[in-house]
Scaffold this motif. Structure first.
Motif, mmCIF file in Angstrom:
data_model
loop_
_atom_site.group_PDB
_atom_site.id
_atom_site.type_symbol
_atom_site.label_atom_id
_atom_site.label_comp_id
_atom_site.label_asym_id
_atom_site.label_seq_id
_atom_site.Cartn_x
_atom_site.Cartn_y
_atom_site.Cartn_z
ATOM 1 N N ASP A 138 0.862 -1.178 0.000
ATOM 2 C CA ASP A 138 0.000 0.000 0.000
ATOM 3 C C ASP A 138 0.905 1.236 0.000
ATOM 4 O O ASP A 138 2.129 1.138 0.004
ATOM 5 N N ALA A 156 -6.964 4.434 -3.683
ATOM 6 C CA ALA A 156 -7.706 5.165 -2.639
ATOM 7 C C ALA A 156 -6.894 5.103 -1.351
ATOM 8 O O ALA A 156 -5.977 4.293 -1.226
ATOM 9 N N ASP A 157 -7.220 5.978 -0.415
ATOM 10 C CA ASP A 157 -6.528 6.017 0.871
ATOM 11 C C ASP A 157 -7.488 5.638 1.988
ATOM 12 O O ASP A 157 -7.978 6.494 2.731
ATOM 13 N N ASN A 158 -7.761 4.350 2.094
ATOM 14 C CA ASN A 158 -8.572 3.839 3.193
ATOM 15 C C ASN A 158 -8.177 2.387 3.432
ATOM 16 O O ASN A 158 -7.484 1.774 2.612
ATOM 17 N N GLU A 159 -8.623 1.844 4.546
ATOM 18 C CA GLU A 159 -8.190 0.497 4.928
ATOM 19 C C GLU A 159 -8.577 -0.555 3.891
ATOM 20 O O GLU A 159 -7.794 -1.465 3.607
ATOM 21 N N TRP A 171 -6.098 -0.214 1.007
ATOM 22 C CA TRP A 171 -4.766 -0.648 1.425
ATOM 23 C C TRP A 171 -4.688 -2.173 1.507
ATOM 24 O O TRP A 171 -3.694 -2.774 1.103
#
Length: 178
Positions: free
Chosen positions: A113, A160-163, A166
């Motif tokens: 990630d 995207a930048d979220n769990e 990632w």
């Protein structure tokens, strides 16, 4: 006496090897012997399939094996490169396909990630790819048929930048090459 036995033995051997003209079967198309030979060839296939059907089945099996290798990824936890039980199961299936098709070569791509430095993620991606490589070798896949590469965070599966994103980006992907 010995000479007579030798001559008789040679004559018997010669006749056995050459056979009589009456006993030789014609394989010309349209003759009974040729038709019998064709029937015998068809009956050799115990599944009742023609050569074309067998070739089609082999192509389908090869396509399925290729898809198994390229479609199924393995995933890793955050900052991890160890293989969980699910990843090992996926790799076992890939190993069987690779052993069945020993001419195939596979590239193992390690991905991360976007958290961490570029250098750190490249190193982590390499450790992830190496973990899969070593497991496959342990399962009997020749090391000469495997290559590894790390892309670190360069090629995200989900941008995207979220769990959830990632988790999808922490992976190994597999490609066949010549």
């Amino acid at each position: 006496m010995r000479m007579r036995l030798l001559v008789v033995g040679l004559l018997v051997a010669f006749m056995a090897l050459t056979g009589c003209a009456k006993n030789q079967m014609s394989t010309e198309p349209g003759t009974q012997a040729g038709e019998n030979a064709a029937v015998a060839t068809d009956s050799q296939n115990s599944n009742g399939l023609s050569e074309q059907d067998l070739a089609d089945q082999q192509r389908q099996a090869m396509a399925a094996a290729e898809q198994e290798i390229t479609q199924n990824r393995i995933y890793f936890g955050f900052d991890k490169f160890d293989l969980d039980a699910e990843a090992k199961d996926v790799l076992k299936t890939k190993a069987e396909a690779l052993k069945a098709h020993s001419e195939w070569k596979m590239l193992i791509e390690g991905h991360c990630d976007n958290r961490g430095t570029e250098e750190y993620n490249l190193a982590l991606g390499e450790r992830r790819a190496r973990a899969a490589y070593e497991f496959l070798v342990m399962l009997g896949v020749p090391s000469s048929n495997l290559k590894i590469v790390s892309f670190g965070e360069e090629r995200p599966a989900v941008d995207a930048d979220n769990e959830a994103a990632w988790a999808k980006n922490r992976r190994d992907e597999f490609k066949l090459f010549k």
